[in-house]
Design a protein around this motif. Structure first.
Motif, PDB file in Angstrom:
ATOM      1  N   SER A  39      88.220  59.079  15.920  1.00  0.00           N
ATOM      2  CA  SER A  39      90.198  59.046  16.523  1.00  0.00           C
ATOM      3  C   SER A  39      88.971  60.467  17.272  1.00  0.00           C
ATOM      4  O   SER A  39      88.943  61.791  16.828  1.00  0.00           O
ATOM      5  CB  SER A  39      90.786  60.214  15.355  1.00  0.00           C
ATOM      6  N   LEU A  40      89.961  61.051  18.573  1.00  0.00           N
ATOM      7  CA  LEU A  40      89.380  61.748  19.237  1.00  0.00           C
ATOM      8  C   LEU A  40      89.919  63.108  18.467  1.00  0.00           C
ATOM      9  O   LEU A  40      89.740  64.170  18.333  1.00  0.00           O
ATOM     10  CB  LEU A  40      90.116  61.816  20.421  1.00  0.00           C
ATOM     11  N   TYR A  41      91.484  63.489  18.386  1.00  0.00           N
ATOM     12  CA  TYR A  41      91.985  64.080  17.583  1.00  0.00           C
ATOM     13  C   TYR A  41      91.176  64.667  16.034  1.00  0.00           C
ATOM     14  O   TYR A  41      90.745  65.821  16.486  1.00  0.00           O
ATOM     15  CB  TYR A  41      93.579  63.473  17.045  1.00  0.00           C
ATOM     16  N   GLU A  42      90.914  63.622  15.784  1.00  0.00           N
ATOM     17  CA  GLU A  42      89.735  64.283  14.128  1.00  0.00           C
ATOM     18  C   GLU A  42      88.802  64.812  15.025  1.00  0.00           C
ATOM     19  O   GLU A  42      88.214  65.939  14.079  1.00  0.00           O
ATOM     20  CB  GLU A  42      89.942  62.719  13.674  1.00  0.00           C
ATOM     21  N   VAL A  43      88.346  64.357  15.481  1.00  0.00           N
ATOM     22  CA  VAL A  43      86.980  64.998  15.853  1.00  0.00           C
ATOM     23  C   VAL A  43      86.910  66.465  17.239  1.00  0.00           C
ATOM     24  O   VAL A  43      85.564  67.123  16.427  1.00  0.00           O
ATOM     25  CB  VAL A  43      85.908  64.100  17.147  1.00  0.00           C
ATOM     26  N   THR A  44      88.109  66.366  17.781  1.00  0.00           N
ATOM     27  CA  THR A  44      87.721  67.658  18.309  1.00  0.00           C
ATOM     28  C   THR A  44      88.962  68.863  17.563  1.00  0.00           C
ATOM     29  O   THR A  44      88.157  70.128  17.497  1.00  0.00           O
ATOM     30  CB  THR A  44      89.154  67.966  19.427  1.00  0.00           C
ATOM     31  N   LYS A  45      88.809  68.310  16.269  1.00  0.00           N
ATOM     32  CA  LYS A  45      89.884  68.958  15.418  1.00  0.00           C
ATOM     33  C   LYS A  45      87.952  69.813  15.000  1.00  0.00           C
ATOM     34  O   LYS A  45      88.138  71.386  14.093  1.00  0.00           O
ATOM     35  CB  LYS A  45      89.895  68.441  13.815  1.00  0.00           C
ATOM     36  N   ILE A  46      87.284  69.520  14.766  1.00  0.00           N
ATOM     37  CA  ILE A  46      85.817  69.763  14.291  1.00  0.00           C
ATOM     38  C   ILE A  46      85.091  70.382  15.076  1.00  0.00           C
ATOM     39  O   ILE A  46      84.790  71.632  15.097  1.00  0.00           O
ATOM     40  CB  ILE A  46      85.032  68.228  13.329  1.00  0.00           C
ATOM     41  N   ILE A  47      85.054  69.898  16.457  1.00  0.00           N
ATOM     42  CA  ILE A  47      84.145  70.302  17.584  1.00  0.00           C
ATOM     43  C   ILE A  47      84.662  72.127  18.662  1.00  0.00           C
ATOM     44  O   ILE A  47      84.452  72.721  19.040  1.00  0.00           O
ATOM     45  CB  ILE A  47      83.700  69.483  18.630  1.00  0.00           C
ATOM     46  N   LYS A  48      86.244  71.274  18.562  1.00  0.00           N
ATOM     47  CA  LYS A  48      87.337  71.998  19.447  1.00  0.00           C
ATOM     48  C   LYS A  48      87.137  73.205  20.741  1.00  0.00           C
ATOM     49  O   LYS A  48      85.598  73.697  20.996  1.00  0.00           O
ATOM     50  CB  LYS A  48      86.947  73.707  18.195  1.00  0.00           C
ATOM     51  N   PRO A  49      86.747  71.505  21.682  1.00  0.00           N
ATOM     52  CA  PRO A  49      85.891  72.276  23.147  1.00  0.00           C
ATOM     53  C   PRO A  49      86.845  73.477  23.976  1.00  0.00           C
ATOM     54  O   PRO A  49      89.074  72.941  23.096  1.00  0.00           O
ATOM     55  CB  PRO A  49      86.034  71.375  23.825  1.00  0.00           C
ATOM     56  N   LYS A  50      86.895  73.908  24.713  1.00  0.00           N
ATOM     57  CA  LYS A  50      87.571  74.941  25.168  1.00  0.00           C
ATOM     58  C   LYS A  50      87.579  75.358  26.637  1.00  0.00           C
ATOM     59  O   LYS A  50      88.963  75.572  27.013  1.00  0.00           O
ATOM     60  CB  LYS A  50      86.652  76.060  25.079  1.00  0.00           C
ATOM     61  N   LYS A  51      87.394  73.833  26.981  1.00  0.00           N
ATOM     62  CA  LYS A  51      88.009  73.732  29.292  1.00  0.00           C
ATOM     63  C   LYS A  51      87.733  72.452  28.524  1.00  0.00           C
ATOM     64  O   LYS A  51      86.899  71.512  27.801  1.00  0.00           O
ATOM     65  CB  LYS A  51      87.799  74.544  29.384  1.00  0.00           C
ATOM     66  N   GLU A  52      88.420  71.998  29.523  1.00  0.00           N
ATOM     67  CA  GLU A  52      88.196  70.407  30.137  1.00  0.00           C
ATOM     68  C   GLU A  52      88.016  70.701  31.991  1.00  0.00           C
ATOM     69  O   GLU A  52      88.373  71.385  32.407  1.00  0.00           O
ATOM     70  CB  GLU A  52      89.881  69.865  29.806  1.00  0.00           C
ATOM     71  N   THR A  53      87.482  69.732  32.091  1.00  0.00           N
ATOM     72  CA  THR A  53      87.058  69.464  33.714  1.00  0.00           C
ATOM     73  C   THR A  53      87.243  68.601  34.327  1.00  0.00           C
ATOM     74  O   THR A  53      86.737  66.986  34.022  1.00  0.00           O
ATOM     75  CB  THR A  53      85.499  69.331  33.801  1.00  0.00           C
ATOM     76  N   TYR A  54      87.591  67.800  34.987  1.00  0.00           N
ATOM     77  CA  TYR A  54      87.890  66.427  35.965  1.00  0.00           C
ATOM     78  C   TYR A  54      86.652  65.870  36.579  1.00  0.00           C
ATOM     79  O   TYR A  54      86.391  66.461  37.424  1.00  0.00           O
ATOM     80  CB  TYR A  54      89.393  66.487  36.582  1.00  0.00           C
ATOM     81  N   LEU A  55      86.090  64.815  36.176  1.00  0.00           N
ATOM     82  CA  LEU A  55      85.326  64.520  36.925  1.00  0.00           C
ATOM     83  C   LEU A  55      85.141  63.004  37.544  1.00  0.00           C
ATOM     84  O   LEU A  55      84.483  62.632  38.583  1.00  0.00           O
ATOM     85  CB  LEU A  55      83.997  64.155  35.766  1.00  0.00           C
ATOM     86  N   GLY A  56      86.231  62.551  37.941  1.00  0.00           N
ATOM     87  CA  GLY A  56      86.518  61.922  38.893  1.00  0.00           C
ATOM     88  C   GLY A  56      86.238  60.278  38.729  1.00  0.00           C
ATOM     89  O   GLY A  56      86.211  60.477  37.297  1.00  0.00           O
ATOM     90  N   MET A  57      85.734  59.234  39.463  1.00  0.00           N
ATOM     91  CA  MET A  57      85.717  58.257  39.461  1.00  0.00           C
ATOM     92  C   MET A  57      84.111  57.992  39.379  1.00  0.00           C
ATOM     93  O   MET A  57      83.123  58.603  39.585  1.00  0.00           O
ATOM     94  CB  MET A  57      86.446  57.101  40.408  1.00  0.00           C
ATOM     95  N   GLN A  58      83.716  57.503  37.729  1.00  0.00           N
ATOM     96  CA  GLN A  58      82.404  56.641  37.288  1.00  0.00           C
ATOM     97  C   GLN A  58      82.279  55.915  37.083  1.00  0.00           C
ATOM     98  O   GLN A  58      83.148  55.155  36.501  1.00  0.00           O
ATOM     99  CB  GLN A  58      82.017  58.320  36.400  1.00  0.00           C
ATOM    100  N   THR A  59      80.913  54.836  37.002  1.00  0.00           N
ATOM    101  CA  THR A  59      80.473  53.880  36.190  1.00  0.00           C
ATOM    102  C   THR A  59      79.850  54.578  35.491  1.00  0.00           C
ATOM    103  O   THR A  59      78.751  55.086  34.866  1.00  0.00           O
ATOM    104  CB  THR A  59      79.592  52.886  37.311  1.00  0.00           C
ATOM    105  N   ILE A  60      80.368  54.272  33.656  1.00  0.00           N
ATOM    106  CA  ILE A  60      79.712  54.743  32.893  1.00  0.00           C
ATOM    107  C   ILE A  60      79.957  53.191  31.722  1.00  0.00           C
ATOM    108  O   ILE A  60      79.814  51.852  31.601  1.00  0.00           O
ATOM    109  CB  ILE A  60      81.276  55.590  31.416  1.00  0.00           C
ATOM    110  N   PRO A  61      78.005  53.702  30.716  1.00  0.00           N
ATOM    111  CA  PRO A  61      77.692  52.913  30.117  1.00  0.00           C
ATOM    112  C   PRO A  61      79.076  52.689  28.600  1.00  0.00           C
ATOM    113  O   PRO A  61      79.716  53.484  27.930  1.00  0.00           O
ATOM    114  CB  PRO A  61      76.776  53.744  29.309  1.00  0.00           C
TER     115      PRO A  61
END
Length: 300
Positions: A39-61
């Motif tokens: 769960s993203l919510y549970e993981v971010t409760k642990i890691i606590k990211p401070k900012k977000e950056t829009y990276l746009g369109m990508q091809t991801i694995p």
């Protein structure tokens, strides 16, 4: 005719994928692993990211997609569908794949080198089930100093976060003056909280000093006059026996919080009384859990 064949194949594909989800669930239960996606919510409760950056369109694995923002209970840890209600949407995407219809890109968060689905969970599930290696995605990156890997559980993420915080504390303060082999936490956030305890202790000591003492001096005093007395009480009452998997440092932090809570409620209590009450509460709770477990055998 082709539509009928593709519909029949998509129906069969979903049935196979759902069967794999059940197998995953059974295997993970045998090995004491969580059967759900992260769960993203549970993981971010642990890691606590401070900012977000829009990276746009990508091809991801596809194999680096390890969790979901909102649908983590609907799919297995390998992203196979777990529920029959997913069939219609899942099979419609699978038919589109067979008909070479280009679907919109999915939307994901990038965190710790891996991805969590914001929108497009069914598309990811079909892609993983069919062995697709890459998928187009709109990416928003959440900053993280803690690296994640496919197959990680919340427990292993917590361990890695704690390890990161411990290393940060050691690198910043070089605490050769503290017995760090004894002070070991298992919960994220505990090392920064310990630093705060030392700084508060330093503040009170400095009130009676003409010159400000160093962090090292404050830490030595905190260990001798705050940490050690509480841990001695924990040992004396064998409180650790009620908390399998936790450490003396974990109980120190838990008891300080309980003690602070009592003081906020204007309840006068020494640390000895706080430890005694905590032992009574946890022993009673442990006994209740054992009784309920025993009674459950007669309800089957």
């Amino acid at each position: 005719m082709d539509n009928q064949i593709n519909s029949s194949q998509a129906f069969e594909d979903f049935t196979k994928a759902k069967r794999r989800a059940h197998f995953n669930s059974f295997f993970n239960t045998l090995t004491w692993k969580n059967t759900d996606l992260l769960s993203l919510y549970e993981v971010t409760k642990i890691i606590k990211p401070k900012k977000e950056t829009y990276l746009g369109m990508q091809t991801i694995p596809v194999n680096k997609i390890i969790g979901s923002e909102g649908r983590y209970r609907d799919f297995s840890s390998a992203f196979y569908p777990k529920k029959e209600m997913l069939r219609n949407r899942w099979t419609s995407i699978d038919r589109a794949r067979m008909d070479d219809i280009v679907l919109p890109p999915i939307s994901v968060y990038s965190l710790g080198g891996n991805y969590f689905v914001r929108d497009g969970n069914h598309r990811v599930s079909v892609a993983k089930s069919m062995g697709v290696e890459f998928i187009d995605a709109e990416v928003v990156e959440l900053d993280s100093e803690v690296a994640l890997e496919p197959g990680m559980t919340l427990k292993s993420i917590k361990s890695r976060a704690v390890e990161y915080e411990r290393n940060m504390f050691i690198n910043q303060y070089n605490p050769t003056y503290l017995p760090m082999n004894e002070i070991k936490f298992t919960s994220p956030g505990s090392y920064p909280e310990m630093v705060n305890h030392i700084l508060v202790h330093k503040y009170y000591i400095n009130q009676d000093k003409s010159e400000e003492i160093s962090f090292e001096e404050a830490a030595k005093s905190w260990y001798k006059n705050v940490y050690q007395p509480i841990v001695n009480e924990v040992r004396k009452d064998n409180l650790l026996a009620n908390f399998p998997g936790e450490t003396e440092a974990d109980l120190y932090m838990w008891l300080v919080r309980k003690w602070d809570e009592k003081k906020r409620l204007k309840q006068d209590a020494s640390i000895e009384e706080t430890v005694f009450e905590a032992k009574k509460e946890t022993t009673k709770g442990r006994l209740k859990r054992r009784i309920n477990k025993f009674l459950s055998f007669f309800k089957k």
